[in-house]
Design a protein around this motif. Structure first.
Motif, mmCIF file in Angstrom:
data_model
loop_
_atom_site.group_PDB
_atom_site.id
_atom_site.type_symbol
_atom_site.label_atom_id
_atom_site.label_comp_id
_atom_site.label_asym_id
_atom_site.label_seq_id
_atom_site.Cartn_x
_atom_site.Cartn_y
_atom_site.Cartn_z
ATOM 1 N N THR A 22 0.827 -1.205 0.000
ATOM 2 C CA THR A 22 0.000 0.000 0.000
ATOM 3 C C THR A 22 0.862 1.255 0.000
ATOM 4 O OG1 THR A 22 -1.882 -1.053 1.111
ATOM 5 C CG2 THR A 22 -1.683 1.331 1.346
ATOM 6 N N LEU A 23 1.912 1.278 0.820
ATOM 7 C CA LEU A 23 2.763 2.463 0.917
ATOM 8 C C LEU A 23 3.597 2.673 -0.341
ATOM 9 C CD1 LEU A 23 3.970 2.304 4.638
ATOM 10 C CD2 LEU A 23 2.145 3.688 3.638
ATOM 11 N N VAL A 24 4.105 1.599 -0.923
ATOM 12 C CA VAL A 24 4.860 1.719 -2.177
ATOM 13 C C VAL A 24 3.955 2.288 -3.264
ATOM 14 C CG1 VAL A 24 5.915 0.411 -4.062
ATOM 15 C CG2 VAL A 24 6.565 -0.070 -1.706
ATOM 16 N N LEU A 25 2.748 1.764 -3.355
ATOM 17 C CA LEU A 25 1.779 2.255 -4.328
ATOM 18 C C LEU A 25 1.508 3.744 -4.118
ATOM 19 C CD1 LEU A 25 -0.341 1.646 -6.555
ATOM 20 C CD2 LEU A 25 -1.934 1.074 -4.726
ATOM 21 N N ALA A 26 1.334 4.146 -2.864
ATOM 22 C CA ALA A 26 1.024 5.541 -2.550
ATOM 23 C C ALA A 26 2.215 6.463 -2.812
ATOM 24 C CB ALA A 26 0.577 5.658 -1.094
ATOM 25 N N PHE A 27 3.397 6.071 -2.366
ATOM 26 C CA PHE A 27 4.575 6.924 -2.517
ATOM 27 C C PHE A 27 4.978 7.082 -3.982
ATOM 28 C CE2 PHE A 27 5.372 6.263 2.068
ATOM 29 C CZ PHE A 27 5.700 7.559 2.432
ATOM 30 N N VAL A 28 4.992 5.982 -4.731
ATOM 31 C CA VAL A 28 5.381 6.057 -6.140
ATOM 32 C C VAL A 28 4.362 6.882 -6.925
ATOM 33 C CG1 VAL A 28 5.805 4.749 -8.257
ATOM 34 C CG2 VAL A 28 6.640 3.888 -6.055
ATOM 35 N N SER A 29 3.081 6.642 -6.671
ATOM 36 C CA SER A 29 2.038 7.408 -7.354
ATOM 37 C C SER A 29 2.145 8.886 -7.003
ATOM 38 C CB SER A 29 0.656 6.877 -6.963
ATOM 39 O OG SER A 29 0.477 5.540 -7.372
ATOM 40 N N SER A 158 -5.229 11.322 1.381
ATOM 41 C CA SER A 158 -6.375 10.836 0.612
ATOM 42 C C SER A 158 -5.959 9.710 -0.323
ATOM 43 C CB SER A 158 -6.986 11.997 -0.180
ATOM 44 O OG SER A 158 -8.050 11.537 -0.986
ATOM 45 N N LEU A 159 -4.750 9.834 -0.889
ATOM 46 C CA LEU A 159 -4.245 8.804 -1.801
ATOM 47 C C LEU A 159 -4.014 7.490 -1.078
ATOM 48 C CD1 LEU A 159 -3.063 7.802 -4.474
ATOM 49 C CD2 LEU A 159 -0.916 8.936 -3.887
ATOM 50 N N VAL A 160 -3.442 7.550 0.121
ATOM 51 C CA VAL A 160 -3.200 6.326 0.896
ATOM 52 C C VAL A 160 -4.515 5.596 1.138
ATOM 53 C CG1 VAL A 160 -2.470 5.415 3.128
ATOM 54 C CG2 VAL A 160 -1.109 7.186 2.011
ATOM 55 N N LYS A 161 -5.543 6.343 1.545
ATOM 56 C CA LYS A 161 -6.839 5.720 1.799
ATOM 57 C C LYS A 161 -7.507 5.266 0.503
ATOM 58 C CE LYS A 161 -8.286 9.319 4.060
ATOM 59 N NZ LYS A 161 -9.164 10.241 4.844
ATOM 60 N N GLY A 162 -7.388 6.100 -0.534
ATOM 61 C CA GLY A 162 -8.033 5.780 -1.806
ATOM 62 C C GLY A 162 -7.361 4.662 -2.574
ATOM 63 N N SER A 163 -6.122 4.325 -2.178
ATOM 64 C CA SER A 163 -5.403 3.262 -2.894
ATOM 65 C C SER A 163 -6.094 1.909 -2.759
ATOM 66 C CB SER A 163 -3.960 3.156 -2.381
ATOM 67 O OG SER A 163 -3.940 2.756 -1.019
ATOM 68 N N SER A 164 -6.999 1.804 -1.795
ATOM 69 C CA SER A 164 -7.708 0.537 -1.603
ATOM 70 C C SER A 164 -8.541 0.167 -2.814
ATOM 71 C CB SER A 164 -8.613 0.621 -0.370
ATOM 72 O OG SER A 164 -9.564 1.660 -0.513
ATOM 73 N N ILE A 165 -8.819 1.149 -3.674
ATOM 74 C CA ILE A 165 -9.657 0.880 -4.840
ATOM 75 C C ILE A 165 -8.943 0.031 -5.883
ATOM 76 C CG2 ILE A 165 -8.996 2.861 -6.268
ATOM 77 C CD1 ILE A 165 -11.973 3.273 -6.855
ATOM 78 N N VAL A 166 -7.617 -0.078 -5.783
ATOM 79 C CA VAL A 166 -6.884 -0.838 -6.803
ATOM 80 C C VAL A 166 -7.141 -2.337 -6.690
ATOM 81 C CG1 VAL A 166 -5.084 0.922 -6.902
ATOM 82 C CG2 VAL A 166 -4.754 -1.078 -5.448
ATOM 83 N N PHE A 167 -7.854 -2.764 -5.653
ATOM 84 C CA PHE A 167 -8.198 -4.182 -5.575
ATOM 85 C C PHE A 167 -9.063 -4.581 -6.766
ATOM 86 C CE2 PHE A 167 -12.274 -2.719 -4.007
ATOM 87 C CZ PHE A 167 -13.162 -3.721 -4.384
ATOM 88 N N THR A 168 -9.727 -3.591 -7.385
ATOM 89 C CA THR A 168 -10.576 -3.875 -8.543
ATOM 90 C C THR A 168 -9.760 -4.352 -9.744
ATOM 91 O OG1 THR A 168 -10.493 -1.544 -9.206
ATOM 92 C CG2 THR A 168 -12.347 -2.235 -7.828
ATOM 93 N N LEU A 169 -8.449 -4.056 -9.717
ATOM 94 C CA LEU A 169 -7.567 -4.506 -10.798
ATOM 95 C C LEU A 169 -6.868 -5.808 -10.441
ATOM 96 C CD1 LEU A 169 -5.832 -1.165 -11.918
ATOM 97 C CD2 LEU A 169 -8.001 -2.148 -12.681
ATOM 98 N N GLY A 170 -7.074 -6.263 -9.221
ATOM 99 C CA GLY A 170 -6.438 -7.499 -8.783
ATOM 100 C C GLY A 170 -5.156 -7.299 -8.007
ATOM 101 N N VAL A 171 -4.853 -6.043 -7.637
ATOM 102 C CA VAL A 171 -3.665 -5.767 -6.824
ATOM 103 C C VAL A 171 -3.994 -6.112 -5.376
ATOM 104 C CG1 VAL A 171 -2.044 -4.022 -6.010
ATOM 105 C CG2 VAL A 171 -2.919 -3.921 -8.357
ATOM 106 N N THR A 172 -3.158 -6.949 -4.784
ATOM 107 C CA THR A 172 -3.398 -7.355 -3.400
ATOM 108 C C THR A 172 -2.652 -6.429 -2.447
ATOM 109 O OG1 THR A 172 -3.598 -9.668 -4.094
ATOM 110 C CG2 THR A 172 -3.300 -9.255 -1.750
ATOM 111 N N GLU A 173 -3.411 -5.528 -1.829
ATOM 112 C CA GLU A 173 -2.852 -4.638 -0.811
ATOM 113 C C GLU A 173 -3.634 -4.877 0.475
ATOM 114 O OE1 GLU A 173 -5.481 -1.954 -0.430
ATOM 115 O OE2 GLU A 173 -6.208 -3.573 -1.667
ATOM 116 N N VAL A 174 -3.630 -3.927 1.386
ATOM 117 C CA VAL A 174 -4.265 -4.128 2.692
ATOM 118 C C VAL A 174 -5.743 -4.488 2.563
ATOM 119 C CG1 VAL A 174 -4.974 -2.974 4.817
ATOM 120 C CG2 VAL A 174 -2.648 -2.667 3.967
#
Length: 224
Positions: A22-29, A158-174
């Motif tokens: 989750t943090l890698v996704l948020a920081f890189v984005s 907001s990005l950290v919290k909103g990153s949970s939406i990427v599960f719709t693409l099949g990314v396994t995060e928190v």
């Protein structure tokens, strides 16, 4: 109904193990969002009407279209038009989508921060022979950064919290890991309370760091 606290303690480490993802996704984005946001912000302030209009259109589109729609267009739609993108990973698509989305918000924050610097300071710098780029480097940008930090870090939260939406693409995060656990245990309430707790702790830490950073960078501009 009784909550199963032992179950919550049991799954906490498993769900928390996906915090790095989750943090890698948020920081890189966020990194790419800042870069794109700066480009768009300067584009919005450009005296060239074409560049300014294109920047405004970018902000309008990416702020107006839901994030999940943008992610689906990038991950599922673009490979249809560009077969070479069929090998695009879900993680890469998520980073691209979130970067462009958050950049649309950051662009307005950066533009407002730059506009908040008194134009008289720029005129004063030009009057003493300073180059425009030097004025921005030493006068405008340092002050704009102070004004932009609160809004920028709020976008990051907001990005950290909103990153949970990427599960719709099949990314396994928190959040995605919690969904898998909940579907097997059927203890949805306890599982999602654990998820909420993890996100809350992350945001509390970020908010604490935000406060320290804001106070530190504002020191040179405080009146004694």
């Amino acid at each position: 109904m009784n909550m199963d606290f032992l179950y919550m303690l049991e799954i906490l480490p498993e769900v928390a193990s996906y915090i790095p993802t989750t943090l890698v996704l948020a920081f890189v984005s966020m990194f790419f969002a800042v870069v794109i946001g700066l480009i768009v912000a300067f584009g919005r302030r450009s005296k060239n009407k074409i560049i300014s209009s294109m920047s405004a259109a970018y902000i309008s589109v990416f702020r107006g279209v839901p994030t999940v729609v943008q992610l689906f267009i990038i991950y599922f739609g673009l490979p249809q038009l560009f077969p070479s993108m069929s090998n695009l990973s879900a993680m890469s698509a998520a980073i691209i989508g979130l970067s462009f989305k958050e950049a649309s918000y950051l662009a307005e924050i950066f533009r407002a921060a730059l506009d908040s610097v008194d134009s008289g300071q720029i005129e004063a710098g030009l009057s003493v022979g300073m180059k425009p780029w030097k004025i921005y480097q030493t006068v405008v940008i340092p002050q704009a950064v102070v004004n932009a930090v609160p809004g920028t870090l709020n976008v990051f939260i907001s990005l950290v919290k909103g990153s949970s939406i990427v599960f719709t693409l099949g990314v396994t995060e928190v959040f995605a890991s919690a969904k898998l656990i909940a579907s097997s245990s059927m203890l949805y309430f306890e599982t999602y309370v654990v998820v909420g707790f993890i996100y809350w702790v992350i945001i509390v830490i970020i908010s604490w760091l935000q406060g320290k950073l804001e106070r530190k960078i504002a020191v040179p501009y405080k009146r004694s």
